[in-house]
Scaffold this motif. Structure first.
Motif, PDB file in Angstrom:
ATOM      1  N   LYS A  55     152.914 -60.182   8.898  1.00  0.00           N
ATOM      2  CA  LYS A  55     152.336 -58.577   8.998  1.00  0.00           C
ATOM      3  C   LYS A  55     153.249 -57.633   8.589  1.00  0.00           C
ATOM      4  CE  LYS A  55     150.034 -55.807  11.291  1.00  0.00           C
ATOM      5  NZ  LYS A  55     150.146 -54.272  11.199  1.00  0.00           N
ATOM      6  N   GLY A  56     153.426 -57.127   7.435  1.00  0.00           N
ATOM      7  CA  GLY A  56     154.465 -55.985   6.622  1.00  0.00           C
ATOM      8  C   GLY A  56     154.619 -54.880   7.518  1.00  0.00           C
ATOM      9  N   ALA A  57     155.011 -53.674   7.552  1.00  0.00           N
ATOM     10  CA  ALA A  57     155.668 -52.845   8.028  1.00  0.00           C
ATOM     11  C   ALA A  57     153.878 -51.773   8.304  1.00  0.00           C
ATOM     12  CB  ALA A  57     156.019 -51.340   7.410  1.00  0.00           C
ATOM     13  N   GLY A  58     153.200 -52.132   7.595  1.00  0.00           N
ATOM     14  CA  GLY A  58     151.540 -51.238   7.696  1.00  0.00           C
ATOM     15  C   GLY A  58     150.613 -52.709   8.450  1.00  0.00           C
ATOM     16  N   ARG A  59     149.678 -52.213   8.079  1.00  0.00           N
ATOM     17  CA  ARG A  59     148.019 -52.970   8.291  1.00  0.00           C
ATOM     18  C   ARG A  59     147.886 -54.565   7.309  1.00  0.00           C
ATOM     19  NH1 ARG A  59     142.776 -49.366   9.001  1.00  0.00           N
ATOM     20  NH2 ARG A  59     142.400 -51.484   9.699  1.00  0.00           N
ATOM     21  N   ASP A  60     148.787 -54.172   6.362  1.00  0.00           N
ATOM     22  CA  ASP A  60     148.529 -55.353   5.602  1.00  0.00           C
ATOM     23  C   ASP A  60     149.241 -56.601   5.773  1.00  0.00           C
ATOM     24  OD1 ASP A  60     146.416 -53.877   4.332  1.00  0.00           O
ATOM     25  OD2 ASP A  60     148.232 -53.338   2.825  1.00  0.00           O
ATOM     26  N   HIS A  61     149.103 -58.092   5.378  1.00  0.00           N
ATOM     27  CA  HIS A  61     150.259 -59.287   5.465  1.00  0.00           C
ATOM     28  C   HIS A  61     150.766 -59.130   4.084  1.00  0.00           C
ATOM     29  CE1 HIS A  61     148.720 -60.165   8.974  1.00  0.00           C
ATOM     30  NE2 HIS A  61     149.534 -61.775   9.261  1.00  0.00           N
ATOM     31  N   GLU A  62     151.765 -59.310   3.733  1.00  0.00           N
ATOM     32  CA  GLU A  62     152.627 -59.543   2.527  1.00  0.00           C
ATOM     33  C   GLU A  62     153.201 -61.063   2.901  1.00  0.00           C
ATOM     34  OE1 GLU A  62     155.838 -56.757   2.961  1.00  0.00           O
ATOM     35  OE2 GLU A  62     157.292 -58.452   4.277  1.00  0.00           O
ATOM     36  N   LEU A  63     153.639 -61.788   1.252  1.00  0.00           N
ATOM     37  CA  LEU A  63     154.367 -63.257   0.943  1.00  0.00           C
ATOM     38  C   LEU A  63     155.634 -62.257   1.146  1.00  0.00           C
ATOM     39  CD1 LEU A  63     153.807 -65.564   0.057  1.00  0.00           C
ATOM     40  CD2 LEU A  63     154.234 -64.631  -2.082  1.00  0.00           C
ATOM     41  N   ARG A  64     156.476 -63.427   2.128  1.00  0.00           N
ATOM     42  CA  ARG A  64     158.141 -63.777   1.334  1.00  0.00           C
ATOM     43  C   ARG A  64     158.171 -65.486   0.878  1.00  0.00           C
ATOM     44  NH1 ARG A  64     160.031 -60.982   7.481  1.00  0.00           N
ATOM     45  NH2 ARG A  64     158.824 -58.849   6.827  1.00  0.00           N
ATOM     46  N   MET A  65     159.270 -64.863   0.048  1.00  0.00           N
ATOM     47  CA  MET A  65     159.852 -66.077  -0.754  1.00  0.00           C
ATOM     48  C   MET A  65     161.814 -66.394   0.347  1.00  0.00           C
ATOM     49  SD  MET A  65     160.401 -66.927  -4.277  1.00  0.00           S
ATOM     50  CE  MET A  65     161.947 -65.788  -4.561  1.00  0.00           C
ATOM     51  N   THR A  66     161.802 -67.682   0.793  1.00  0.00           N
ATOM     52  CA  THR A  66     163.197 -67.776   1.239  1.00  0.00           C
ATOM     53  C   THR A  66     163.105 -68.379   0.241  1.00  0.00           C
ATOM     54  OG1 THR A  66     162.809 -66.804   4.127  1.00  0.00           O
ATOM     55  CG2 THR A  66     163.995 -68.136   2.886  1.00  0.00           C
ATOM     56  N   VAL A  67     164.847 -68.735  -0.068  1.00  0.00           N
ATOM     57  CA  VAL A  67     164.865 -70.078  -0.911  1.00  0.00           C
ATOM     58  C   VAL A  67     166.687 -70.268   0.199  1.00  0.00           C
ATOM     59  CG1 VAL A  67     167.044 -70.561  -2.816  1.00  0.00           C
ATOM     60  CG2 VAL A  67     165.388 -68.751  -3.415  1.00  0.00           C
ATOM     61  N   LEU A  68     166.233 -71.958   0.180  1.00  0.00           N
ATOM     62  CA  LEU A  68     167.242 -72.518   1.578  1.00  0.00           C
ATOM     63  C   LEU A  68     168.034 -73.521   0.034  1.00  0.00           C
ATOM     64  CD1 LEU A  68     164.251 -73.372   4.033  1.00  0.00           C
ATOM     65  CD2 LEU A  68     166.765 -71.102   3.704  1.00  0.00           C
ATOM     66  N   VAL A  69     169.213 -73.640  -0.050  1.00  0.00           N
ATOM     67  CA  VAL A  69     169.776 -74.313  -0.658  1.00  0.00           C
ATOM     68  C   VAL A  69     171.043 -75.383   0.674  1.00  0.00           C
ATOM     69  CG1 VAL A  69     169.947 -72.598  -2.475  1.00  0.00           C
ATOM     70  CG2 VAL A  69     171.778 -72.638  -0.869  1.00  0.00           C
ATOM     71  N   LYS A  70     170.930 -76.723  -0.276  1.00  0.00           N
ATOM     72  CA  LYS A  70     172.141 -77.452   0.004  1.00  0.00           C
ATOM     73  C   LYS A  70     172.888 -77.826  -1.256  1.00  0.00           C
ATOM     74  CE  LYS A  70     171.574 -80.150   2.636  1.00  0.00           C
ATOM     75  NZ  LYS A  70     170.752 -82.067   3.598  1.00  0.00           N
ATOM     76  N   PRO A  71     174.028 -77.290  -1.614  1.00  0.00           N
ATOM     77  CA  PRO A  71     174.790 -77.297  -3.255  1.00  0.00           C
ATOM     78  C   PRO A  71     175.722 -78.714  -2.540  1.00  0.00           C
ATOM     79  CG  PRO A  71     175.367 -74.866  -2.109  1.00  0.00           C
ATOM     80  CD  PRO A  71     174.786 -75.649  -0.719  1.00  0.00           C
ATOM     81  N   ASN A  72     175.810 -79.361  -4.105  1.00  0.00           N
ATOM     82  CA  ASN A  72     176.020 -80.311  -3.639  1.00  0.00           C
ATOM     83  C   ASN A  72     177.603 -80.404  -4.595  1.00  0.00           C
ATOM     84  OD1 ASN A  72     176.579 -83.068  -4.306  1.00  0.00           O
ATOM     85  ND2 ASN A  72     176.159 -82.754  -6.923  1.00  0.00           N
ATOM     86  N   GLY A  73     178.081 -80.288  -3.341  1.00  0.00           N
ATOM     87  CA  GLY A  73     180.007 -80.049  -3.540  1.00  0.00           C
ATOM     88  C   GLY A  73     180.182 -79.033  -4.170  1.00  0.00           C
ATOM     89  N   TRP A  74     181.483 -78.810  -4.252  1.00  0.00           N
ATOM     90  CA  TRP A  74     182.024 -77.094  -4.843  1.00  0.00           C
ATOM     91  C   TRP A  74     181.084 -77.195  -6.098  1.00  0.00           C
ATOM     92  CZ3 TRP A  74     183.143 -77.593  -9.676  1.00  0.00           C
ATOM     93  CH2 TRP A  74     184.006 -78.219 -10.555  1.00  0.00           C
ATOM     94  N   PHE A  75     181.103 -77.589  -7.484  1.00  0.00           N
ATOM     95  CA  PHE A  75     180.248 -77.468  -8.091  1.00  0.00           C
ATOM     96  C   PHE A  75     179.320 -77.140  -7.989  1.00  0.00           C
ATOM     97  CE2 PHE A  75     176.751 -78.711 -11.347  1.00  0.00           C
ATOM     98  CZ  PHE A  75     177.303 -77.531 -12.775  1.00  0.00           C
ATOM     99  N   GLY A  76     177.976 -77.441  -7.207  1.00  0.00           N
ATOM    100  CA  GLY A  76     177.471 -77.105  -6.740  1.00  0.00           C
ATOM    101  C   GLY A  76     176.850 -75.078  -6.388  1.00  0.00           C
ATOM    102  N   ARG A  77     178.667 -75.031  -5.728  1.00  0.00           N
ATOM    103  CA  ARG A  77     178.718 -73.618  -5.287  1.00  0.00           C
ATOM    104  C   ARG A  77     178.657 -72.803  -6.002  1.00  0.00           C
ATOM    105  NH1 ARG A  77     180.788 -77.053  -1.158  1.00  0.00           N
ATOM    106  NH2 ARG A  77     182.817 -77.291  -1.520  1.00  0.00           N
TER     107      ARG A  77
END
Length: 204
Positions: free
Chosen positions: A141-163
């Motif tokens: 539910k957004g700031a008003g009456r409408d709902h909204e889509l949220r995208m979250t990117v979660l990561v687990k880098p593969n070592g120093w190269f991934g970071r």
């Protein structure tokens, strides 16, 4: 619109049970005027119909094409580095009530593969030699009456190269990819009436 990480972390998503060893990389919101609490499936349908890479701008298509070419050249995307090989799928962590739920459709156009799909949230994952990443989609539910889509990117880098890789692509995500994705997904919501057939086909 970019949101603080707390906009994801503070909500009781089921993904928290599965991805406690992942870091929040990005949280982004998408406007869906007139959306109600039961419209998440309609949004997913619209995204499947109108939200693919083929419908993106030239700069975004170029960036993705360049990424896949570099991946092929340096072996970043070898099957041995993917989900089920280098890393276990988050599906292996699912509790029984989610494991038995529909996961959402997969095909060759979707590099991120479905983990689960519920009434108010969904998750997809991708792994290669740089990172294991999860795209979480939530219906809020957004700031008003409408709902909204949220995208979250979660990561687990593969070592120093991934970071290093994640740091290198950050400017391209914020300046090119996410703004274009916002325009495309928000337009997909506006055009959702034409997505119904695609949703029925995808969930059959």
């Amino acid at each position: 619109m970019r949101l603080p990480k707390t906009a994801h972390a503070s909500l009781p998503w089921r993904i928290h049970e599965l991805a406690g060893d992942f870091s929040i990389e990005d949280v982004w919101s998408f406007r869906t005027p007139g959306a109600g609490p039961d419209d998440f499936p309609a949004m997913l349908a619209a995204m499947r119909t109108f939200g693919g890479i083929a419908g993106q701008t030239g700069p975004v298509r170029f960036l993705f094409a360049l990424r896949w070419k570099l991946g092929a050249l340096f072996g970043w995307d070898d099957p041995s580095a993917g989900v089920g090989a280098r890393v276990a799928s988050l599906r292996d962590r699912l509790p029984a009530d989610i494991r038995d739920a529909p996961r959402g459709p997969d095909d060759d156009r979707m590099p991120l593969k479905a983990v689960y799909e519920l009434d108010m949230e969904a998750a997809r994952e991708l792994a290669n030699k740089t990172v294991h990443t999860v795209m979480h989609l939530g219906w809020v539910k957004g700031a008003g009456r409408d709902h909204e889509l949220r995208m979250t990117v979660l990561v687990k880098p593969n070592g120093w190269f991934g970071r290093l890789y994640m740091a290198a692509i950050a400017p391209f995500r914020y300046l090119i990819v996410y703004p274009a994705l916002t325009r495309q997904w928000e337009r997909a919501w506006r055009d959702r009436d034409r997505a119904g057939a695609g949703y029925e086909e995808g969930t059959s």
